[in-house]
Design an enzyme around this catalytic site. Structure first.
Site, PDB file in Angstrom:
ATOM      1  N   ASP A  48       0.952  -1.260  -0.046  1.00  0.00           N
ATOM      2  CA  ASP A  48      -0.008   0.000  -0.014  1.00  0.00           C
ATOM      3  C   ASP A  48       0.867   1.352  -0.197  1.00  0.00           C
ATOM      4  OD1 ASP A  48      -2.203  -1.412  -0.007  1.00  0.00           O
ATOM      5  OD2 ASP A  48      -3.185  -0.829   1.889  1.00  0.00           O
ATOM      6  N   ASN A  89      -4.116  -2.539  -4.580  1.00  0.00           N
ATOM      7  CA  ASN A  89      -5.341  -2.873  -3.763  1.00  0.00           C
ATOM      8  C   ASN A  89      -5.517  -1.898  -2.569  1.00  0.00           C
ATOM      9  OD1 ASN A  89      -7.552  -4.689  -3.229  1.00  0.00           O
ATOM     10  ND2 ASN A  89      -6.353  -6.040  -1.776  1.00  0.00           N
ATOM     11  N   GLY A  91      -7.091   0.745  -0.573  1.00  0.00           N
ATOM     12  CA  GLY A  91      -8.240   1.784  -0.756  1.00  0.00           C
ATOM     13  C   GLY A  91      -8.107   2.987  -0.470  1.00  0.00           C
ATOM     14  N   SER A 164     -17.142   4.833   4.896  1.00  0.00           N
ATOM     15  CA  SER A 164     -15.680   5.035   5.270  1.00  0.00           C
ATOM     16  C   SER A 164     -15.436   6.497   5.612  1.00  0.00           C
ATOM     17  CB  SER A 164     -14.951   4.527   3.754  1.00  0.00           C
ATOM     18  OG  SER A 164     -13.592   4.963   3.868  1.00  0.00           O
ATOM     19  N   SER A 165     -14.353   6.714   6.338  1.00  0.00           N
ATOM     20  CA  SER A 165     -13.727   8.137   6.573  1.00  0.00           C
ATOM     21  C   SER A 165     -13.044   8.403   5.376  1.00  0.00           C
ATOM     22  CB  SER A 165     -13.191   7.957   7.725  1.00  0.00           C
ATOM     23  OG  SER A 165     -11.980   7.277   7.696  1.00  0.00           O
ATOM     24  N   SER A 192     -15.168   5.106  11.352  1.00  0.00           N
ATOM     25  CA  SER A 192     -13.788   5.516  11.651  1.00  0.00           C
ATOM     26  C   SER A 192     -13.303   6.773  11.800  1.00  0.00           C
ATOM     27  CB  SER A 192     -13.092   4.829  10.111  1.00  0.00           C
ATOM     28  OG  SER A 192     -13.255   3.483  10.162  1.00  0.00           O
ATOM     29  N   ASP A 309      -9.081  -1.047  12.228  1.00  0.00           N
ATOM     30  CA  ASP A 309      -8.141  -2.306  11.496  1.00  0.00           C
ATOM     31  C   ASP A 309      -7.483  -3.227  12.825  1.00  0.00           C
ATOM     32  OD1 ASP A 309      -8.595  -1.151   9.086  1.00  0.00           O
ATOM     33  OD2 ASP A 309      -6.863   0.026   9.103  1.00  0.00           O
ATOM     34  N   LYS A 336     -14.277  -3.648   3.313  1.00  0.00           N
ATOM     35  CA  LYS A 336     -12.949  -3.682   3.335  1.00  0.00           C
ATOM     36  C   LYS A 336     -12.287  -4.644   2.097  1.00  0.00           C
ATOM     37  CE  LYS A 336     -12.755  -1.182   7.186  1.00  0.00           C
ATOM     38  NZ  LYS A 336     -12.081   0.111   7.408  1.00  0.00           N
ATOM     39  N   GLU A 337     -11.219  -4.934   2.378  1.00  0.00           N
ATOM     40  CA  GLU A 337     -10.339  -5.899   1.388  1.00  0.00           C
ATOM     41  C   GLU A 337     -11.413  -7.349   1.123  1.00  0.00           C
ATOM     42  OE1 GLU A 337      -9.206  -4.257   3.495  1.00  0.00           O
ATOM     43  OE2 GLU A 337      -6.899  -3.639   3.204  1.00  0.00           O
ATOM     44  N   ARG A 340     -15.117  -8.368   5.858  1.00  0.00           N
ATOM     45  CA  ARG A 340     -14.582  -8.811   7.045  1.00  0.00           C
ATOM     46  C   ARG A 340     -15.542  -9.399   8.401  1.00  0.00           C
ATOM     47  NH1 ARG A 340      -9.510  -4.426   7.578  1.00  0.00           N
ATOM     48  NH2 ARG A 340      -8.468  -5.294   5.909  1.00  0.00           N
ATOM     49  N   HIS A 383      -4.865  -8.899   4.196  1.00  0.00           N
ATOM     50  CA  HIS A 383      -3.876  -9.032   5.065  1.00  0.00           C
ATOM     51  C   HIS A 383      -4.100  -9.364   6.567  1.00  0.00           C
ATOM     52  CE1 HIS A 383      -4.133  -4.443   5.407  1.00  0.00           C
ATOM     53  NE2 HIS A 383      -5.154  -4.887   4.788  1.00  0.00           N
ATOM     54  N   ARG A 384      -5.409  -8.550   6.832  1.00  0.00           N
ATOM     55  CA  ARG A 384      -5.734  -8.674   8.252  1.00  0.00           C
ATOM     56  C   ARG A 384      -6.302 -10.083   8.493  1.00  0.00           C
ATOM     57  NH1 ARG A 384      -3.483  -4.050   9.657  1.00  0.00           N
ATOM     58  NH2 ARG A 384      -3.960  -2.408   8.307  1.00  0.00           N
ATOM     59  N   LYS A 410       0.357  -6.366   1.854  1.00  0.00           N
ATOM     60  CA  LYS A 410      -0.390  -5.070   1.616  1.00  0.00           C
ATOM     61  C   LYS A 410      -0.087  -4.281   2.668  1.00  0.00           C
ATOM     62  CE  LYS A 410      -4.948  -3.532   0.767  1.00  0.00           C
ATOM     63  NZ  LYS A 410      -5.468  -2.377   1.787  1.00  0.00           N
TER      64      LYS A 410
HETATM   65  O1  S3P Z   1      -7.698   6.710   6.026  1.00  0.00           O
HETATM   66  C1  S3P Z   1      -6.934   5.723   6.248  1.00  0.00           C
HETATM   67  O2  S3P Z   1      -5.689   5.669   5.802  1.00  0.00           O
HETATM   68  C2  S3P Z   1      -7.875   4.402   6.534  1.00  0.00           C
HETATM   69  C3  S3P Z   1      -9.094   4.548   7.118  1.00  0.00           C
HETATM   70  C4  S3P Z   1      -9.875   3.303   7.466  1.00  0.00           C
HETATM   71  O3  S3P Z   1     -10.982   3.058   6.731  1.00  0.00           O
HETATM   72  P1  S3P Z   1     -12.542   3.385   6.866  1.00  0.00           P
HETATM   73  O4  S3P Z   1     -12.505   4.912   6.970  1.00  0.00           O
HETATM   74  O5  S3P Z   1     -12.930   2.968   5.459  1.00  0.00           O
HETATM   75  O6  S3P Z   1     -12.928   2.537   7.788  1.00  0.00           O
HETATM   76  C5  S3P Z   1      -8.780   2.022   7.696  1.00  0.00           C
HETATM   77  O7  S3P Z   1      -9.769   0.825   7.825  1.00  0.00           O
HETATM   78  C6  S3P Z   1      -8.147   2.111   6.395  1.00  0.00           C
HETATM   79  O8  S3P Z   1      -6.891   0.801   6.848  1.00  0.00           O
HETATM   80  C7  S3P Z   1      -6.962   3.277   6.494  1.00  0.00           C
HETATM   81  C1  PEP Z   2      -8.914  -1.518   5.123  1.00  0.00           C
HETATM   82  C2  PEP Z   2      -7.639  -1.229   4.979  1.00  0.00           C
HETATM   83  O1  PEP Z   2      -6.751  -0.557   4.156  1.00  0.00           O
HETATM   84  P1  PEP Z   2      -7.339   0.330   2.685  1.00  0.00           P
HETATM   85  O2  PEP Z   2      -8.931   0.831   3.458  1.00  0.00           O
HETATM   86  O3  PEP Z   2      -6.621   1.390   2.566  1.00  0.00           O
HETATM   87  O4  PEP Z   2      -7.363  -0.566   1.502  1.00  0.00           O
HETATM   88  C3  PEP Z   2      -6.793  -2.092   6.079  1.00  0.00           C
HETATM   89  O5  PEP Z   2      -5.434  -1.627   5.962  1.00  0.00           O
HETATM   90  O6  PEP Z   2      -7.045  -2.938   6.714  1.00  0.00           O
END
Ligand code: S3P
Ligand code: PEP
Length: 431
Positions: A48, A89, A91, A164-165, A192, A309, A336-337, A340, A383-384, A410
């Site tokens: 990432d 991958n 997000g 999602s934040s 979040s 996370d 998420k990935e 979950r 990964h988690r 990741k």
């Molecule tokens: O802003 C960030 O770096 C992240 C926000 C969180 O996602 P959400 O806001 O979708 O929960 C977290 O799960 C992700 O691993 C990283």
């Molecule tokens: C959800 C995660 O990452 P991202 O949303 O950035 O893919 C994570 O790191 O658990």
């Protein structure tokens, strides 16, 4: 590549925490958005964070890296006119850059993980960018996504925070660079929420002014600002370390993880409090978490949204607790990935755990006697999930084989090396 996790009764030793993924992606982006030279000490190396390196380079930043730091010449508010970006991958990297590419004439984010990031929704951010006059082409809110920016000026934006934040963080990164002032109103709930504290902290370090309400539901962002080049130091990563701490909690252990700041804004630092509530013997002093596990844990109830996370690692520890644990307010784990909740619990059940799901909850009926194991686990590109099932495998009666465990890279490529260093019986095998 698969990993075989064998029952491991004891873990001993000391490791340095990996560097924070969330701070690394943010510092790389803030450095790229500054004109001039920024330095980031101890940046994370993972798929990432490497995706953010690759994309800011494609957008015109110049990166020079040695063992302990990266020096970046940013492109300021003028990214290069690129046609295509590949975020892998990641997000957060995708969402942050969907915001920043509002400054570009036309960029397509390609879909290289159709079964993971390719399934995740971006509608709320697409809608918010539309309010800024950005034309976004997409496949029902999914990748591939083309952003036709260049005309965004600022204004009043409403964005939903219920999934999602990261959508809000994306807007917070780009709006200071627009010509006019912006106001951002968060609709519905903000999931979040604690992560927004990390975004605001980094923006402040970069000299950006944002007026945020105390509940982070509304923001006033002066336009025409410039990110300042500066020096950043990345702290240790709680989400990844949470899995190692959970492993120490379910075994007889004497494990120290260094470089975990007590005052961190990472919500996942709650792993320390959660393990304490589970009556795991531990201390947290001078940035060192020291677990002296005796394998006995008590069930808990926990609002998982504060530590999104780390929830999977907490659940893995709860699998071996006395009593029934409940992790609530965790619906956004479904986006998420992988899902979950459903996907993860299916894998836990295969291993022999007694778990139940609700739309926004995970319920774990603990099995202090251990679980059967002896099965193959599907990693679901996550990964988690890989890290958490490894914790379960350490206390299974028969080994677990985790398929495609290389996806751990990741966020935490050295996860299995760290566990091996602590004495865990984990071994890579070719398919
Ligand atoms: O802003 C960030 O770096 C992240 C926000 C969180 O996602 P959400 O806001 O979708 O929960 C977290 O799960 C992700 O691993 C990283
Ligand atoms: C959800 C995660 O990452 P991202 O949303 O950035 O893919 C994570 O790191 O658990």
């Amino acid at each position: 590549m698969d990993v075989i996790v064998k029952p491991t009764p004891t873990l001993n030793g000391e490791i340095g925490a990996l560097s924070s993924k969330n701070y690394t992606t943010r510092y790389l982006l803030a450095a790229a958005l500054a004109e001039g030279t920024s330095t980031i000490h101890f940046p994370a190396h993972s798929e990432d964070s490497d995706a953010m390196r690759r994309c800011i380079r494609d957008l015109g930043a110049v990166l020079e890296e040695d063992d302990s730091k990266i020096v970046i010449q940013g492109f300021g508010s003028h990214p290069r006119d690129v046609r295509e970006l590949n975020v892998g991958n990641a997000g957060a990297v995708l969402r942050f850059l969907m915001g920043v590419t509002a400054l570009c004439p036309e960029v397509t984010f390609v879909n290289t993980y159709p079964d993971s990031l390719g399934k995740r929704p971006h509608d709320d951010l697409i809608d918010a960018l539309g309010q800024l006059g950005v034309d976004v082409q997409h496949e029902q809110g999914r990748l591939p996504i083309t952003i036709k920016g260049g005309n965004a000026k600022g204004g009043h934006i409403r964005v939903s925070g219920s999934v999602s934040s990261q959508y809000l963080s994306a807007l917070l990164f780009v709006t200071p660079l627009l010509a006019e002032d912006s106001t951002i109103e968060v609709l519905n709930d903000l999931k979040s929420k604690v992560v927004i504290g990390q975004t605001l902290e980094v923006l402040e370090q970069a000299g950006i002014v944002i007026h945020a309400s105390d509940d982070y539901m509304s923001f006033r962002v002066p336009g025409g600002q410039a990110y300042q080049p500066t020096t950043y130091t990345v702290q240790g990563d709680y989400p990844g370390s949470a899995a190692v701490l959970a492993a120490a909690a379910v075994t007889q252990s004497d494990v120290k993880i260094l470089r975990l700041m007590e005052q961190s804004k990472q919500g996942e630092r709650a792993i320390v409090d959660v393990l304490r509530m589970m009556e795991v013997p531990l201390t947290h002093e001078n940035d060192v978490v020291h677990v002296q596990g005796n394998g006995r844990l008590k069930a808990i109830e926990f609002d998982g949204d504060a530590a999104t996370d780390a929830v999977l690692a907490m659940v893995a520890a709860a699998v071996f607790a006395e009593g029934t644990s409940r992790f609530y307010n965790v619906e956004n784990l479904r986006y998420k990935e992988c899902d979950r909740i459903t996907d993860y619990l299916n894998e836990l059940r295969k291993a022999g755990a007694n778990v139940e799901e609700r739309q926004a909850e995970i319920i774990v009926h603990g099995r202090p006697e251990g679980v059967e194991g002896g099965v193959e686990i599907n990693a679901h590109y996550d990964h988690r999930v890989i890290m958490a099932l490894t914790v379960v495998g350490l206390r299974s009666k028969e080994p677990l084989r985790i398929r495609d465990a290389h996806h751990v890279a990741k966020s935490y490529p050295q996860y299995f090396d760290h566990l091996q260093a602590l004495g865990a019986s984990v071994q890579w095998v070719k398919e």
